[in-house]
Write an enzyme that holds these catalytic residues in place. Sequence first.
Site, PDB file in Angstrom:
ATOM      1  N   GLY A 193       0.739  -1.537   0.039  1.00  0.00           N
ATOM      2  CA  GLY A 193      -0.346  -0.127  -0.002  1.00  0.00           C
ATOM      3  C   GLY A 193       0.685   1.144   0.281  1.00  0.00           C
ATOM      4  CB  VAL A 194       0.370   4.870  -0.917  1.00  0.00           C
ATOM      5  CG1 VAL A 194       0.602   4.485  -2.429  1.00  0.00           C
ATOM      6  CG2 VAL A 194      -1.087   5.344   0.266  1.00  0.00           C
ATOM      7  CD  GLU A 222      -3.682   0.416  -4.970  1.00  0.00           C
ATOM      8  OE1 GLU A 222      -5.204  -0.342  -5.720  1.00  0.00           O
ATOM      9  OE2 GLU A 222      -3.880   1.369  -4.305  1.00  0.00           O
ATOM     10  CG  ASN A 255      -6.057   9.118   2.970  1.00  0.00           C
ATOM     11  OD1 ASN A 255      -6.441   9.830   2.641  1.00  0.00           O
ATOM     12  ND2 ASN A 255      -5.342   7.738   3.837  1.00  0.00           N
ATOM     13  N   GLY A 272      -7.631   0.443  -3.335  1.00  0.00           N
ATOM     14  CA  GLY A 272      -6.685  -1.400  -3.408  1.00  0.00           C
ATOM     15  C   GLY A 272      -7.053  -2.112  -2.175  1.00  0.00           C
TER      16      GLY A 272
HETATM   17  O1  0RQ Z   1      -3.031  11.132  11.450  1.00  0.00           O
HETATM   18  O2  0RQ Z   1      -1.395  12.800  10.929  1.00  0.00           O
HETATM   19  O3  0RQ Z   1      -3.330  13.353  11.702  1.00  0.00           O
HETATM   20  O4  0RQ Z   1      -2.088  12.656  12.914  1.00  0.00           O
HETATM   21  O5  0RQ Z   1      -4.335   8.140  11.052  1.00  0.00           O
HETATM   22  O6  0RQ Z   1      -1.453   7.598   9.825  1.00  0.00           O
HETATM   23  O7  0RQ Z   1      -0.513   6.048  11.311  1.00  0.00           O
HETATM   24  O8  0RQ Z   1       0.578   8.477   9.557  1.00  0.00           O
HETATM   25  O9  0RQ Z   1      -0.293   6.103   8.622  1.00  0.00           O
HETATM   26  O10 0RQ Z   1      -0.004   7.392   6.772  1.00  0.00           O
HETATM   27  O11 0RQ Z   1       0.182   4.422   6.608  1.00  0.00           O
HETATM   28  O12 0RQ Z   1      -1.591   5.318   6.697  1.00  0.00           O
HETATM   29  C1  0RQ Z   1      -4.489   3.510   7.319  1.00  0.00           C
HETATM   30  C2  0RQ Z   1      -4.491   5.736   6.586  1.00  0.00           C
HETATM   31  C3  0RQ Z   1      -3.040   5.060   7.559  1.00  0.00           C
HETATM   32  C4  0RQ Z   1      -3.560   4.408   5.080  1.00  0.00           C
HETATM   33  C5  0RQ Z   1      -4.101   4.789   6.746  1.00  0.00           C
HETATM   34  C6  0RQ Z   1      -4.118   9.016  12.128  1.00  0.00           C
HETATM   35  C7  0RQ Z   1      -2.895   9.083  12.332  1.00  0.00           C
HETATM   36  C8  0RQ Z   1      -2.756  10.058  11.037  1.00  0.00           C
HETATM   37  C9  0RQ Z   1      -2.410   8.484   9.043  1.00  0.00           C
HETATM   38  P1  0RQ Z   1      -2.151  12.901  11.967  1.00  0.00           P
HETATM   39  P2  0RQ Z   1      -0.447   6.508   9.777  1.00  0.00           P
HETATM   40  P3  0RQ Z   1      -0.166   5.766   7.501  1.00  0.00           P
HETATM   41  C10 0RQ Z   1      -2.766   1.286  -1.559  1.00  0.00           C
HETATM   42  C11 0RQ Z   1      -4.081   0.708  -0.322  1.00  0.00           C
HETATM   43  C12 0RQ Z   1      -6.353   2.653   2.806  1.00  0.00           C
HETATM   44  C13 0RQ Z   1      -6.200   2.792   1.602  1.00  0.00           C
HETATM   45  C14 0RQ Z   1      -5.240   1.297   1.226  1.00  0.00           C
HETATM   46  C15 0RQ Z   1      -5.110   4.432   3.931  1.00  0.00           C
HETATM   47  C16 0RQ Z   1      -3.260   9.368  10.177  1.00  0.00           C
HETATM   48  O13 0RQ Z   1      -3.046   2.929   4.875  1.00  0.00           O
HETATM   49  O14 0RQ Z   1      -5.770   4.752   3.891  1.00  0.00           O
HETATM   50  O15 0RQ Z   1      -4.783   1.054   1.917  1.00  0.00           O
HETATM   51  N1  0RQ Z   1      -5.487   2.977   3.834  1.00  0.00           N
HETATM   52  N2  0RQ Z   1      -4.914   1.475   0.189  1.00  0.00           N
HETATM   53  O16 0RQ Z   1      -2.383   9.449  13.894  1.00  0.00           O
HETATM   54  C17 0RQ Z   1      -7.818   7.569  15.558  1.00  0.00           C
HETATM   55  C18 0RQ Z   1      -7.122   5.674  14.867  1.00  0.00           C
HETATM   56  C19 0RQ Z   1      -5.456   5.895  14.199  1.00  0.00           C
HETATM   57  C20 0RQ Z   1      -6.368   7.181  13.897  1.00  0.00           C
HETATM   58  C21 0RQ Z   1      -4.159   6.566  13.269  1.00  0.00           C
HETATM   59  N3  0RQ Z   1      -6.880   4.250  15.154  1.00  0.00           N
HETATM   60  N4  0RQ Z   1      -7.631   6.345  15.350  1.00  0.00           N
HETATM   61  N5  0RQ Z   1      -6.700   8.289  14.263  1.00  0.00           N
HETATM   62  N6  0RQ Z   1      -4.258   7.607  12.892  1.00  0.00           N
HETATM   63  N7  0RQ Z   1      -4.278   5.449  14.044  1.00  0.00           N
HETATM   64  C22 0RQ Z   1      -3.230   2.562  -2.156  1.00  0.00           C
HETATM   65  C23 0RQ Z   1      -4.178   2.837  -2.603  1.00  0.00           C
HETATM   66  O17 0RQ Z   1      -5.531   2.186  -2.716  1.00  0.00           O
HETATM   67  C24 0RQ Z   1      -4.147   4.116  -3.121  1.00  0.00           C
END
Ligand code: 0RQ
Length: 501
Positions: free
Chosen positions: A267-268, A292, A382, A386
């Site tokens: 993932g990203v 992807e 977001n 995928g």
């Molecule tokens: O927010 O920056 O405001 O503090 O969520 O969290 O830990 O920096 O992690 O950048 O890897 O993103 C799931 C969002 C993780 C991403 C997700 C808050 C945390 C922070 C981001 P701040 P991190 P990442 C292929 C695959 C879905 C799409 C996907 C995602 C922000 O991986 O969008 O998988 N995935 N696509 O503070 C409240 C919690 C939290 C929380 C984290 N439990 N409760 N806030 N945060 N955990 C690519 C494509 O499909 C295009």
Amino acid sequence: MSRITCPVLKNKVTSAEEAAQFINDGDVVGMSGFTGAGYPKAVPTALAERAKEAHGRGEEFGIKLLTGASTAPEADGVLAEAGALKFRMPFQSDPNLRKSINTGETEYVDAHLSHSAQQTWFGFYGDVKVAVVEVSAILPNGLLVPSSAVGNNKTWLDLADKVIIEVNDWHPREYEGFHDVYYGTKLPPQRRPIQLLEPTQRIGDPYLRVDSDKVVAVVETSAPDRNAPFKSPDEGSKAMASHVVDFLRHEITAGRLPESLLPLQSGVGNVANAVMAEFAHSEFEGLTAYTEVIQDGMLDLIDTGKLTAVSATSFCLSAERATEFNENIEAYKGRILLRTQEISNHPEVVRRLGIIAINGMVEADIYGNVNSTHVMGSSIINGIGGSGDFARNAFLNFFVSPSVAKGGAISSIVPFASHVDHTEHDVHVVVTEQGIADLRGLSPAARAKKIINNCAHPDFRDRLQDYFDRASAANPNGRHTPHLLSEALSWHENFQANGQM
Ligand code: 0RQ
């Protein structure tokens, strides 16, 4: 030399402002763009200005925007800020747009990325009026050389009544030969198997086709992709990456995976990038990827020769890495193939190739339901992107997250997920910096034990165990997946009331 060598289309070159005049209030517009790559650089800004002017006159002006995935401030950002997005599908990651969705101004359909093209063909989103697609060149015969993302461009070009093409000479002209656009898709019951047996096998054409009669404007641009920087992996990311790689070693020893693994999907984000960095320091050789998005970490693996073939639909590079890639693009030819997202993420192909899928998550509950998209059940971050396409059909899937968020106020392991994107039936392995929980073949109660012991932060472990024990005691006939319904979401309520779970 001009990137537009087709006389008919050369005659249609105009300004972004003129091109934007072809888009009307209420139109369904299909734009290029996938994770900050290959989105139109000029027309969205001109369209946002048009919307602002219309709003200034007291007129309504907003579009229904369909893309490949997320775009950039110059596309989703300006349009959301101008209040010009009535509807959005299938994925976004823009702060302005996120706000507009979460305040209820923009309707958002968070669709699986592999479903988005076919659902548009099925008619779920209405008739596509205009396509706005970025390419890197137009050939003399009118064929289009895609740029850094293919996404849903084939579908938008096929379905739209009117087409606007942006030709961006920031992209290397040498992109020709990097793409595989599959023209064999049909609607049921005419569908045929997707004959793809290896990650970089060609099954389509190197070019996008467009009916030149539909082209109403061609706009020339010279602007970079979004190219956001990556954080260098922190201790937590490194720990998660090493858990994943150690686990894969263990799977090889156990005879469940070949030495060169199976094609990887990642993932990203920073954790995903950290996992790739971990592979770079590992003994693995002859790896492949069916994914992807290609991030910096994957290019590094290609450079070291560990990764021999990558199929994707787009890039998502830091500015530095994008410049290096553009300057050395020939070195990557034959090792990278960009496909339409309906093929890069196709469930049939993912299942056949036996993908190892690694994706981020927001939270997981003790039974293995995973939330990838929402904060406290209500606010979207977001979208599912995928992750569902890959995880559900993968040979092996991982969901990774730090065990706590917001400085320890939030536990990423909770009694009950406040939103579910990947169900307990689909999730194989949960990973935090604390450790790894292999859930394969386990009952819900056995999964709870593993997740609590291996993945939860020590600050929350005892309370999770206590929840499970009391739920079991309270439900003598409900011990399959024991819950205390009045308490299941109390951790989230606590956070909302007191700023601490
Ligand atoms: O927010 O920056 O405001 O503090 O969520 O969290 O830990 O920096 O992690 O950048 O890897 O993103 C799931 C969002 C993780 C991403 C997700 C808050 C945390 C922070 C981001 P701040 P991190 P990442 C292929 C695959 C879905 C799409 C996907 C995602 C922000 O991986 O969008 O998988 N995935 N696509 O503070 C409240 C919690 C939290 C929380 C984290 N439990 N409760 N806030 N945060 N955990 C690519 C494509 O499909 C295009």
